[in-house]
Design a protein around this motif. Structure first.
Motif, PDB file in Angstrom:
ATOM      1  N   ALA A  39       0.833  -1.195   0.000  1.00 32.05           N
ATOM      2  CA  ALA A  39       0.000   0.000   0.000  1.00 32.05           C
ATOM      3  C   ALA A  39       0.870   1.248   0.000  1.00 32.05           C
ATOM      4  CB  ALA A  39      -0.917  -0.014   1.223  1.00 32.05           C
ATOM      5  N   ARG A  59      -1.685  -1.903   4.540  1.00 32.48           N
ATOM      6  CA  ARG A  59      -3.016  -1.303   4.496  1.00 32.48           C
ATOM      7  C   ARG A  59      -3.493  -0.988   5.912  1.00 32.48           C
ATOM      8  NH1 ARG A  59      -6.000  -5.783   0.850  1.00 32.48           N
ATOM      9  NH2 ARG A  59      -5.028  -7.033   2.510  1.00 32.48           N
ATOM     10  N   ASP A  79      -7.421   0.788  -2.151  1.00 28.84           N
ATOM     11  CA  ASP A  79      -6.271  -0.081  -1.897  1.00 28.84           C
ATOM     12  C   ASP A  79      -5.617   0.161  -0.545  1.00 28.84           C
ATOM     13  OD1 ASP A  79      -6.793  -0.920  -4.414  1.00 28.84           O
ATOM     14  OD2 ASP A  79      -5.034  -0.051  -5.360  1.00 28.84           O
ATOM     15  N   LEU A  80      -5.840   1.309   0.056  1.00 31.67           N
ATOM     16  CA  LEU A  80      -5.188   1.625   1.325  1.00 31.67           C
ATOM     17  C   LEU A  80      -5.955   1.064   2.522  1.00 31.67           C
ATOM     18  CD1 LEU A  80      -2.732   3.117   2.479  1.00 31.67           C
ATOM     19  CD2 LEU A  80      -4.140   5.180   2.613  1.00 31.67           C
TER      20      LEU A  80
END
Length: 209
Positions: A39, A59, A79-80
């Motif tokens: 991430a 993440r 995505d984070l």
């Protein structure tokens, strides 16, 4: 593992053992590149400032409403975000998750401004599709799994439909039509001899900078 790819040609791949620095040339005509993902470094900075937990990919672990624990004003989507409240497993880093998460966060902010609440975020899997060639794609949508030209056309229309703005849709249609007619590919791998002289110098990855 623990090897660094230092060169790829049309006939071989050269790898370096990071433990003893020895290089090995593996002769092959097919190279499949795979790699893990991490991430954004922003996740680590958020964790340092807020005490939020991170998973192995970096993440940020979020609450059921996509916010940080103790910081309801901070939303993390896409995505984070590590969201595992629905199935026990984190949601995949695909566009569907980011789009649905962004829509949920926007609606929740509007509700809060009115003093209202919303149920927890729930992701709805609308299926998976992938193009594997000209007139060829595969689709996994609910109980249906199919492929071929039908899946290929469906992939095209779905992706164009999700683009924002008529202008963007029109531009992409013209670009794809041109690439289709000219058989121009979006990505090219050049494995032949280099017609231009190379500038010899230290490898940037091995320099002290």
């Amino acid at each position: 593992t623990r090897h660094l790819v230092t060169d790829i040609t049309g006939e071989s791949v050269t790898v370096r053992d990071l433990q003893n620095e020895e290089e090995e040339e593996i002769f092959t005509r097919t190279v499949l590149w795979t790699a893990g993902v991490r991430a954004s470094p922003l996740g680590r900075r958020l964790a340092e400032k807020t005490g939020a937990g991170l998973d192995g990919m970096g993440r940020v672990k979020v609450e059921e409403d996509l916010t940080l624990a103790g910081y309801p004003e901070i939303f993390i989507i896409g995505d984070l975000a590590h969201f595992a409240h629905q199935t026990g497993e984190p949601l995949p880093g695909v566009a569907q998750v980011a789009m649905q998460g962004g829509s949920y966060a926007g609606r929740l902010i509007q509700k809060r401004l009115k003093g209202e609440t919303m149920p927890s975020f729930r992701y709805k899997d609308k299926g998976t599709m992938a193009v594997i060639g000209r007139h060829a794609a595969v689709a996994d949508i609910g109980p249906f799994q199919f492929g071929g030209i039908i899946a290929w056309f469906l992939w095209i229309f779905i992706h164009i439909g999700f683009l924002v703005g008529f202008d963007n849709k029109l531009i992409v249609i013209f670009q794809w039509a041109w690439h289709y007619l000219t058989r121009k590919r979006g990505a090219l791998l050049i494995t032949g001899p280099d017609p231009y002289p190379r500038i010899q110098g230290p490898n940037p990855s091995e320099s002290d900078t």
